[in-house]
Design a protein around this motif. Structure first.
Motif, PDB file in Angstrom:
ATOM      1  N   ASP A 366      56.082  27.872  33.909  1.00  0.00           N
ATOM      2  CA  ASP A 366      55.939  28.584  35.178  1.00  0.00           C
ATOM      3  C   ASP A 366      54.472  28.990  35.323  1.00  0.00           C
ATOM      4  N   PRO A 367      53.637  28.130  35.921  1.00  0.00           N
ATOM      5  CA  PRO A 367      52.205  28.430  36.025  1.00  0.00           C
ATOM      6  C   PRO A 367      51.904  29.727  36.761  1.00  0.00           C
ATOM      7  N   ALA A 368      52.716  30.060  37.767  1.00  0.00           N
ATOM      8  CA  ALA A 368      52.475  31.295  38.520  1.00  0.00           C
ATOM      9  C   ALA A 368      52.670  32.514  37.630  1.00  0.00           C
ATOM     10  N   ARG A 369      53.691  32.484  36.791  1.00  0.00           N
ATOM     11  CA  ARG A 369      53.908  33.594  35.862  1.00  0.00           C
ATOM     12  C   ARG A 369      52.761  33.682  34.874  1.00  0.00           C
ATOM     13  N   ALA A 370      52.317  32.553  34.352  1.00  0.00           N
ATOM     14  CA  ALA A 370      51.191  32.562  33.417  1.00  0.00           C
ATOM     15  C   ALA A 370      49.949  33.148  34.071  1.00  0.00           C
ATOM     16  N   GLU A 371      49.696  32.787  35.318  1.00  0.00           N
ATOM     17  CA  GLU A 371      48.540  33.324  36.028  1.00  0.00           C
ATOM     18  C   GLU A 371      48.661  34.835  36.210  1.00  0.00           C
ATOM     19  N   THR A 372      49.840  35.293  36.607  1.00  0.00           N
ATOM     20  CA  THR A 372      50.045  36.732  36.805  1.00  0.00           C
ATOM     21  C   THR A 372      49.841  37.499  35.511  1.00  0.00           C
ATOM     22  N   ARG A 373      50.366  36.959  34.421  1.00  0.00           N
ATOM     23  CA  ARG A 373      50.217  37.647  33.134  1.00  0.00           C
ATOM     24  C   ARG A 373      48.764  37.634  32.670  1.00  0.00           C
ATOM     25  N   MET A 374      48.066  36.519  32.874  1.00  0.00           N
ATOM     26  CA  MET A 374      46.659  36.479  32.484  1.00  0.00           C
ATOM     27  C   MET A 374      45.851  37.473  33.296  1.00  0.00           C
ATOM     28  N   LYS A 375      46.150  37.597  34.584  1.00  0.00           N
ATOM     29  CA  LYS A 375      45.444  38.574  35.418  1.00  0.00           C
ATOM     30  C   LYS A 375      45.713  40.005  34.942  1.00  0.00           C
ATOM     31  N   SER A 376      46.943  40.265  34.487  1.00  0.00           N
ATOM     32  CA  SER A 376      47.252  41.610  34.001  1.00  0.00           C
ATOM     33  C   SER A 376      46.468  41.920  32.730  1.00  0.00           C
ATOM     34  N   LEU A 377      46.280  40.919  31.868  1.00  0.00           N
ATOM     35  CA  LEU A 377      45.477  41.117  30.659  1.00  0.00           C
ATOM     36  C   LEU A 377      44.010  41.357  31.028  1.00  0.00           C
ATOM     37  N   LEU A 378      43.511  40.567  31.950  1.00  0.00           N
ATOM     38  CA  LEU A 378      42.125  40.743  32.379  1.00  0.00           C
ATOM     39  C   LEU A 378      41.919  42.138  32.977  1.00  0.00           C
ATOM     40  N   ALA A 379      42.905  42.611  33.711  1.00  0.00           N
ATOM     41  CA  ALA A 379      42.778  43.920  34.336  1.00  0.00           C
ATOM     42  C   ALA A 379      42.670  45.045  33.304  1.00  0.00           C
ATOM     43  N   VAL A 380      43.389  44.877  32.194  1.00  0.00           N
ATOM     44  CA  VAL A 380      43.301  45.875  31.134  1.00  0.00           C
ATOM     45  C   VAL A 380      41.873  45.988  30.623  1.00  0.00           C
ATOM     46  N   TYR A 381      41.157  44.882  30.621  1.00  0.00           N
ATOM     47  CA  TYR A 381      39.757  44.858  30.173  1.00  0.00           C
ATOM     48  C   TYR A 381      38.783  45.195  31.297  1.00  0.00           C
ATOM     49  N   GLY A 382      39.299  45.479  32.481  1.00  0.00           N
ATOM     50  CA  GLY A 382      38.438  45.837  33.598  1.00  0.00           C
ATOM     51  C   GLY A 382      37.952  44.678  34.425  1.00  0.00           C
ATOM     52  N   VAL A 383      38.529  43.492  34.216  1.00  0.00           N
ATOM     53  CA  VAL A 383      38.143  42.314  34.976  1.00  0.00           C
ATOM     54  C   VAL A 383      39.102  42.146  36.143  1.00  0.00           C
ATOM     55  N   THR A 384      38.599  42.056  37.346  1.00  0.00           N
ATOM     56  CA  THR A 384      39.444  41.870  38.520  1.00  0.00           C
ATOM     57  C   THR A 384      39.041  40.596  39.238  1.00  0.00           C
ATOM     58  N   SER A 385      40.017  39.965  39.857  1.00  0.00           N
ATOM     59  CA  SER A 385      39.771  38.711  40.583  1.00  0.00           C
ATOM     60  C   SER A 385      39.411  39.012  42.032  1.00  0.00           C
TER      61      SER A 385
END
Length: 385
Positions: A366-385
């Protein structure tokens, strides 16, 4: 839709994830041409109140579900090995429970399982007698569980042995006791620095002679060898010298396609950590190889090497972090938490690149789920898209 991924150079870049999901239908039938094991990771219990150095807390349901996933594609499971953080967060008491549970699950589902036998219950300096006794305890547990034993390299033996004769003595003692043939595991120091000089020498040519002497003395007790030295030439030379009936299982996560494909003088079977995240894709490639289509096999598996080399880059022993990240992104577990807190062992740019490479290969159901989860990890580090 795009995602901003941080790079090793300190700058971020825009990446457009693919939208087509991985579709490989489960086929639990055994492979015809190769014996293939995936060394499998463990899923931590994220709600356990533990700290680094404490006994591991494992989510048993998710851990066993992942093994059923591997078995459903025809892969065997190499249990309680390096990939399961043996010696890097997974203590012996928990590893013993993992062996029992996984072996029972294998019996219930018809899956193949082989389990690691080591000496990690020893916590300090040990004598050779204590090393032998520790190995014996673990070998007995694995055999009682009904699983095949994998005799892993021992930090305690590496620290205690005075020379090659001590390795010959300890391994000879264990092989004489084994009730069914075992797999011998030579794990190089790139995976565990404490194993430098294993088999009694830092010279790999000399060490190879000792390793072969162990096998030659007990060929009926050795099903095969797993070689994890990340040196394709050395593995090929070694497998050509094995007695008839003794298999070579490649543990080379840098060169596995060519080693499994083989040459006019033979080939390697597989026991690989990279087949944890590659499970369905690897199974599809091996089934193509089963038809005799070596070219098709290489076309499927060769593109995965860049991801594998990234996950296993120096310091190699921390490859487990990327493996668990990909399991979370693929939906095999609900969190990115590891026993011993090892999720912090790789940098954010490293993890971002692992996501990009895995997505580029189409590994996510499920690529969409993978993308959402990766974005959530990035957000924890302060990275936003």
């Amino acid at each position: 839709m795009t995602i901003r991924l941080p790079g090793a150079d300190g700058r971020s870049r825009s990446y457009e994830p693919r939208t087509d999901p991985l579709v490989v239908l489960p086929d639990g039938a055994p492979f015809a041409s190769r014996t293939v094991f995936s060394a499998a990771h463990v899923v931590a219990d994220p709600y356990a109140d533990v700290s680094p150095g404490a006994p591991a807390a494992v989510d048993w349901d998710a851990t066993l579900a992942f093994r059923r996933h591997l078995w459903s594609h025809g892969l065997g499971v190499a249990e309680a090995m390096d990939t399961a953080q043996r010696g890097m967060g997974l203590d012996w008491t928990t590893a013993a429970e993992l062996v029992r549970r996984s072996a029972a699950e294998a019996r219930a589902t018809g899956g193949a399982v082989a389990c690691g036998v080591g000496t990690d219950q020893l916590t300090g300096p040990a004598t050779l007698d204590e090393v032998r006794a520790a190995y014996e305890e673990q070998l007995a547990l694995v055999e009682e569980s009904g699983a095949r034993a994998i005799l892993m390299a021992s930090r305690a033996l590496a620290a205690t042995a005075a020379g090659p004769e001590d390795y010959l003595d300890v391994y000879g003692h264990l092989l004489r006791q084994a009730t069914v043939p075992v797999i011998l595991h030579w794990l190089g120091p790139m995976f565990d620095p404490a194993l430098e000089g294993y088999w009694g020498s830092g010279d790999l040519d000399a060490a190879t002679e000792v390793f072969l002497e162990v096998i030659a003395a007990h060929p009926d007790k050795v099903d095969g060898i797993k070689v994890s030295l990340l040196d394709a030439r050395r593995e090929v030379e070694l497998r050509r010298r094995l007695p008839d009936g003794v298999r070579c299982y490649t543990g080379d996560d840098f060169n596995y396609p060519e080693l499994i494909a083989g040459d006019e003088q033979g080939f390697s079977h597989a026991l690989l950590g990279i087949f944890d995240p590659l499970g369905p894709a690897a199974a599809r490639a091996v089934r193509v190889l089963d038809t005799g289509d070596v070219k098709g096999f290489r076309e499927l598996l060769d593109p995965t090497v860049e991801l594998s080399r990234h996950l296993f880059e120096h310091p190699t022993r921390f490859y487990k972090t990327g493996v668990v990240l990909l399991a979370w992104l693929a939906g095999h577990q609900k969190h990115f938490t590891m026993v011993g807190g090892l999720q912090s062992a790789r940098s954010l740019p490293h993890l971002a690149r692992a996501y990009e490479l895995a997505d580029g290969l189409g590994l996510f159901p499920d690529p969409a789920r993978a993308e959402t989860r990766m974005k959530s990890l990035l957000a924890v580090y302060g990275v936003t898209s």
